[in-house]
Design a protein around this motif. Structure first.
Motif, PDB file in Angstrom:
ATOM      1  N   GLU A 135      36.179  29.603  98.650  1.00 47.55           N
ATOM      2  CA  GLU A 135      36.617  30.990  98.755  1.00 47.55           C
ATOM      3  C   GLU A 135      37.963  31.155  99.454  1.00 47.55           C
ATOM      4  O   GLU A 135      38.457  32.273  99.599  1.00 47.55           O
ATOM      5  CB  GLU A 135      35.555  31.863  99.441  1.00 47.55           C
ATOM      6  CG  GLU A 135      35.041  31.332 100.759  1.00 47.55           C
ATOM      7  CD  GLU A 135      33.750  30.553 100.601  1.00 47.55           C
ATOM      8  OE1 GLU A 135      32.806  30.822 101.357  1.00 47.55           O
ATOM      9  OE2 GLU A 135      33.691  29.663  99.719  1.00 47.55           O
ATOM     10  N   ASP A 139      37.458  34.361  94.627  1.00 54.32           N
ATOM     11  CA  ASP A 139      36.526  35.430  94.972  1.00 54.32           C
ATOM     12  C   ASP A 139      35.103  34.965  94.638  1.00 54.32           C
ATOM     13  O   ASP A 139      34.795  34.649  93.483  1.00 54.32           O
ATOM     14  CB  ASP A 139      36.884  36.682  94.156  1.00 54.32           C
ATOM     15  CG  ASP A 139      36.113  37.921  94.601  1.00 54.32           C
ATOM     16  OD1 ASP A 139      35.141  37.781  95.368  1.00 54.32           O
ATOM     17  OD2 ASP A 139      36.499  39.030  94.179  1.00 54.32           O
ATOM     18  N   MET A 140      34.223  34.953  95.639  1.00 54.55           N
ATOM     19  CA  MET A 140      32.848  34.497  95.430  1.00 54.55           C
ATOM     20  C   MET A 140      32.056  35.417  94.509  1.00 54.55           C
ATOM     21  O   MET A 140      30.969  35.055  94.043  1.00 54.55           O
ATOM     22  CB  MET A 140      32.137  34.359  96.776  1.00 54.55           C
ATOM     23  CG  MET A 140      32.592  33.167  97.614  1.00 54.55           C
ATOM     24  SD  MET A 140      32.265  31.583  96.787  1.00 54.55           S
ATOM     25  CE  MET A 140      30.473  31.582  96.800  1.00 54.55           C
ATOM     26  N   HIS A 274      40.976  35.231  95.577  1.00 55.24           N
ATOM     27  CA  HIS A 274      40.523  35.905  96.789  1.00 55.24           C
ATOM     28  C   HIS A 274      41.217  37.267  96.911  1.00 55.24           C
ATOM     29  O   HIS A 274      42.423  37.384  96.669  1.00 55.24           O
ATOM     30  CB  HIS A 274      40.856  35.028  98.007  1.00 55.24           C
ATOM     31  CG  HIS A 274      40.152  35.470  99.250  1.00 55.24           C
ATOM     32  ND1 HIS A 274      40.479  36.614  99.939  1.00 55.24           N
ATOM     33  CD2 HIS A 274      39.133  34.900  99.950  1.00 55.24           C
ATOM     34  CE1 HIS A 274      39.705  36.739 100.995  1.00 55.24           C
ATOM     35  NE2 HIS A 274      38.879  35.723 101.020  1.00 55.24           N
TER      36      HIS A 274
END
Length: 485
Positions: A135, A139-140, A274
């Motif tokens: 991450e 973006d998780m 992210h």
């Protein structure tokens, strides 16, 4: 008392008889057990040593059952049952192409009943042994949105599982699998990595899949390629409905070269970056005002004699865009003084002097690959117009040329999911370059055919695809008409 005895004579007689019977049975049982052991040992030929071995085997079985229960407990803690993982150990190519391979592995992992270990990242590369978690770049939310297609685990949890299994004396079984271009002519070799010593490898030698990148395999259907990759992950058939790799808990993937293979449409959608990176890209693009982005990757030019003509043609095209600022994405070093560059052009710089600034963000573009023509091309650009390039504050050195504008970003950035600011690495810079270029009014790239450098790349393609979705203007190409190959 006599009266009591006379009245209860019958009852007392019965009690005495029962007591005698119990004593008799106890004595018979005691002698029968002793006789059984004597006779058994005599019949089976057990010696005292053999009896000791029987006891040892019994205790060993107890210990094995205990270890098995401990393994099941740990696996249930991390996987909800027996653990089977695909771990991205190493990808040779840089971020844009590397994440493509990760996406294809992710959507293939379910077909072999395995969970994807999200790779670490750093320096524009992805792999288990890198210094930052997944991450840091991405973006998780991507993993949550695709939960129905594949399962994933963070690297820190995967490492914790391996260590806990090791401490419980039930080390994880693993195997390295490597993919290469057919032309590399590699054979299996012993592989060590950052998990060596913590696991129990099935073999220290890697299994190999060779892809014919430019030949027949490349021309195979995507379905055929997916079948080939799934079979490679499963391993050779054992003839009993099982495959050789099915019992191996971790498959470590090394990808040196590979074609796209997943049939899932989602595997072709880039992993979102992210939110902090996207926010910084938006802020930086806004500070540029209306701008033109130029991507010039010099590394792959077929003939460096094209460098200066390419620069001249680019300047002639940009004269029509005078109301715009110019943002340059290049693998040529961003930080240098005019004196340093002019010395390099004249060939009077020592190796020590060049090493102070002549370092590309591309790992494959070495200091020894730069020629006088590369320096002359960049020199021509800033002699004829102003170009903006991205760099971190920590890279400040001498004063750059007047029309070579360094856009400085913080060398550390606070991310929402960590307690302290993190250092921005070269991978972040590459991602920022890409995101900023997507937001430009116009986009230029080197002429197709690798005349001015690499024109066909996953990096460029991702920019063009994003701009198409955003309904931006079409891509413009620069390069001399009378090209030299």
């Amino acid at each position: 008392m006599k009266k009591f005895l006379r009245k209860n004579r019958m009852f007392l007689s019965m009690c005495a008889i029962v007591f005698l019977l119990l004593c008799t049975v106890r004595t018979m049982y005691k002698f029968s057990i002793r006789d059984y052991h004597v006779k058994t040992n005599k019949v089976l030929g057990y010696s005292p040593l053999e009896r000791a071995m029987q006891v040892a085997n019994y205790l060993t079985n107890l210990e094995m059952q205990k270890l098995q229960k401990e393994q099941e407990r740990i696996d249930f803690k991390y996987c909800g049952g027996p653990c089977r993982f695909i771990n991205v150990l190493y990808i040779r190519e840089q971020e844009t192409r590397a994440q493509l391979h990760v996406r294809h592995l992710a959507f293939t992992s379910a077909k072999v009943n395995r969970t994807l270990v999200l790779p670490n990242v750093s320096g524009s590369h992805l792999g288990a042994c890198k210094s930052h978690d997944f991450e840091y770049y991405y973006d998780m939310e991507w993993t949550r949105q695709n939960k129905e297609y594949f399962n994933s685990i963070r690297m820190k949890d995967f490492v914790a599982w391996i260590r806990e299994r090791k401490e419980a004396n039930v080390p994880v079984s693993d195997q390295v699998l490597s993919t290469f271009d057919l032309d590399t002519h590699v054979d299996p070799s012993a592989v060590t990595h950052c998990f060596s010593g913590l696991t129990k490898p099935k073999s220290t030698f890697n299994q190999i899949l060779k892809w014919n990148i430019t030949g027949q395999t490349c021309e195979l259907s995507i379905q055929a390629r997916e079948i080939a990759m799934v079979q490679f992950l499963k391993g050779p058939s054992l003839g009993n409905g099982m495959n050789a790799n099915e019992d191996i808990e971790v498959l470590h993937m090394e990808i040196y070269k590979a074609n796209q293979w997943s049939q899932m449409a989602q595997s072709d959608i880039p992993i979102p970056y992210h939110p902090a990176v996207i926010k910084l890209a938006d802020t930086t693009a806004k500070s540029l005002g209306p701008f033109v982005a130029i991507h010039w990757r010099m590394e792959a030019s077929k003939n460096t004699n094209n460098m200066l003509p390419c620069a001249q043609h680019l300047i002639s095209l940009l004269k029509r865009k005078k109301k715009f600022n110019f943002f340059l994405l290049t693998d040529y070093p961003h930080m240098f003084t005019q004196e340093q560059q002019e010395a390099a052009m004249k060939g009077v710089s020592s190796t020590s002097e060049l090493s102070q600034w002549l370092q590309s963000n591309s790992d494959s573009f070495l200091m020894t690959d730069f020629t006088r023509e590369h320096h002359e091309a960049i020199h021509y650009l800033y002699q004829h117009d102003t170009f903006h390039v991205l760099e971190t504050e920590m890279e400040r050195g001498g004063t750059p040329p007047d029309h070579w504008q360094i856009m400085q970003i913080p060398d550390r950035l606070k991310l929402a999911d960590v307690d302290r600011p993190r250092m921005i690495d070269s991978g972040w810079l590459g991602i920022l370059d890409k995101l900023i270029a997507m937001r430009s009014v116009h986009f230029f790239a080197g002429q197709k055919g690798d005349v001015c450098g690499r024109s066909k790349s996953t990096f460029t393609a991702q920019i063009i695809d994003a701009r198409t979705i955003m309904r931006k203007s079409r891509t413009n190409y620069f390069g001399p008409k009378n090209k030299t190959l």
